[in-house]
Design a protein around this motif. Sequence first.
Motif, PDB file in Angstrom:
ATOM      1  N   UNK A  13       0.839  -1.193   0.000  1.00  7.97           N
ATOM      2  CA  UNK A  13       0.000   0.000   0.000  1.00  7.97           C
ATOM      3  C   UNK A  13       0.875   1.243   0.000  1.00  7.97           C
ATOM      4  N   UNK A  14       0.478   2.234  -0.788  1.00 10.22           N
ATOM      5  CA  UNK A  14       1.136   3.537  -0.806  1.00 10.22           C
ATOM      6  C   UNK A  14       0.292   4.524  -0.031  1.00 10.22           C
ATOM      7  N   UNK A  15       0.947   5.553   0.557  1.00 17.19           N
ATOM      8  CA  UNK A  15       0.218   6.421   1.472  1.00 17.19           C
ATOM      9  C   UNK A  15       0.654   7.881   1.393  1.00 17.19           C
ATOM     10  N   UNK A  16      -0.171   8.728   1.975  1.00 19.26           N
ATOM     11  CA  UNK A  16       0.139  10.137   2.125  1.00 19.26           C
ATOM     12  C   UNK A  16       1.255  10.404   3.120  1.00 19.26           C
ATOM     13  N   UNK A  17       1.651   9.397   3.882  1.00 22.59           N
ATOM     14  CA  UNK A  17       2.766   9.563   4.824  1.00 22.59           C
ATOM     15  C   UNK A  17       4.125   9.314   4.161  1.00 22.59           C
ATOM     16  N   UNK A  18       4.127   9.275   2.819  1.00 19.68           N
ATOM     17  CA  UNK A  18       5.345   9.128   2.008  1.00 19.68           C
ATOM     18  C   UNK A  18       5.926   7.720   2.012  1.00 19.68           C
ATOM     19  N   UNK A  19       5.204   6.742   2.510  1.00 16.10           N
ATOM     20  CA  UNK A  19       5.730   5.379   2.580  1.00 16.10           C
ATOM     21  C   UNK A  19       4.942   4.410   1.727  1.00 16.10           C
ATOM     22  N   UNK A  20       5.595   3.278   1.450  1.00 13.19           N
ATOM     23  CA  UNK A  20       4.927   2.074   0.956  1.00 13.19           C
ATOM     24  C   UNK A  20       5.136   1.035   2.045  1.00 13.19           C
ATOM     25  N   UNK A  21       4.070   0.351   2.393  1.00 13.47           N
ATOM     26  CA  UNK A  21       4.177  -0.701   3.406  1.00 13.47           C
ATOM     27  C   UNK A  21       3.799  -2.047   2.803  1.00 13.47           C
ATOM     28  N   UNK A  22       4.464  -3.082   3.306  1.00 14.06           N
ATOM     29  CA  UNK A  22       4.188  -4.461   2.917  1.00 14.06           C
ATOM     30  C   UNK A  22       3.429  -5.103   4.072  1.00 14.06           C
ATOM     31  N   UNK A  23       2.213  -5.584   3.768  1.00 13.84           N
ATOM     32  CA  UNK A  23       1.338  -6.124   4.808  1.00 13.84           C
ATOM     33  C   UNK A  23       1.184  -7.630   4.678  1.00 13.84           C
ATOM     34  N   UNK A  24       1.175  -8.305   5.815  1.00  8.88           N
ATOM     35  CA  UNK A  24       0.848  -9.723   5.900  1.00  8.88           C
ATOM     36  C   UNK A  24      -0.658  -9.808   6.127  1.00  8.88           C
ATOM     37  N   UNK A  25      -1.373 -10.350   5.161  1.00 14.05           N
ATOM     38  CA  UNK A  25      -2.829 -10.395   5.255  1.00 14.05           C
ATOM     39  C   UNK A  25      -3.328 -11.498   6.169  1.00 14.05           C
ATOM     40  N   UNK A  26      -2.461 -12.451   6.495  1.00 16.53           N
ATOM     41  CA  UNK A  26      -2.844 -13.521   7.406  1.00 16.53           C
ATOM     42  C   UNK A  26      -2.597 -13.095   8.853  1.00 16.53           C
ATOM     43  N   UNK A  27      -1.396 -12.595   9.122  1.00 17.74           N
ATOM     44  CA  UNK A  27      -1.041 -12.179  10.477  1.00 17.74           C
ATOM     45  C   UNK A  27      -1.454 -10.763  10.827  1.00 17.74           C
ATOM     46  N   UNK A  28      -1.939 -10.007   9.822  1.00 15.35           N
ATOM     47  CA  UNK A  28      -2.422  -8.629  10.023  1.00 15.35           C
ATOM     48  C   UNK A  28      -1.350  -7.700  10.603  1.00 15.35           C
ATOM     49  N   UNK A  29      -0.128  -7.808  10.056  1.00 17.80           N
ATOM     50  CA  UNK A  29       0.946  -6.946  10.532  1.00 17.80           C
ATOM     51  C   UNK A  29       1.772  -6.412   9.369  1.00 17.80           C
ATOM     52  N   UNK A  30       2.470  -5.335   9.633  1.00 17.94           N
ATOM     53  CA  UNK A  30       3.349  -4.736   8.638  1.00 17.94           C
ATOM     54  C   UNK A  30       4.663  -5.504   8.630  1.00 17.94           C
ATOM     55  N   UNK A  31       5.067  -5.976   7.448  1.00 20.31           N
ATOM     56  CA  UNK A  31       6.308  -6.743   7.300  1.00 20.31           C
ATOM     57  C   UNK A  31       7.494  -5.855   6.936  1.00 20.31           C
ATOM     58  N   UNK A  32       7.218  -4.686   6.391  1.00 16.60           N
ATOM     59  CA  UNK A  32       8.299  -3.796   5.990  1.00 16.60           C
ATOM     60  C   UNK A  32       7.775  -2.462   5.522  1.00 16.60           C
ATOM     61  N   UNK A  33       8.685  -1.509   5.430  1.00 12.10           N
ATOM     62  CA  UNK A  33       8.339  -0.152   5.037  1.00 12.10           C
ATOM     63  C   UNK A  33       9.405   0.375   4.084  1.00 12.10           C
TER      64      UNK A  33
END
Length: 82
Positions: A13-33
């Motif tokens: 996901x890309x965001x207005x906070x200037x980041x792209x985040x990688x999400x784990x859809x099973x564990x519901x957590x951010x894996x990286x930024x």
Amino acid sequence: NCMHSLGGDRLLTGSGDCTVRVWDLVGHECLGEVRTHTYSVNCLTVCEGTLYTGSGDCSLHAVDLNTYDHLLTFSGHTSPVF
């Protein structure tokens, strides 16, 4: 588009906070930024293991999706990249 599926269990996901985040859809957590832009991330796509992002800072960036290392910056636009 500011979302991209990386298969069944990961989402970018890309965001207005200037980041792209990688999400784990099973564990519901951010894996990286990925933080390479100085303005909102407006669009992103993936090609052969490389993440390409466009931003309100008028640039494109290429990032290795395995290491999250910044590879290239493409400059030249005079308006935001969507």
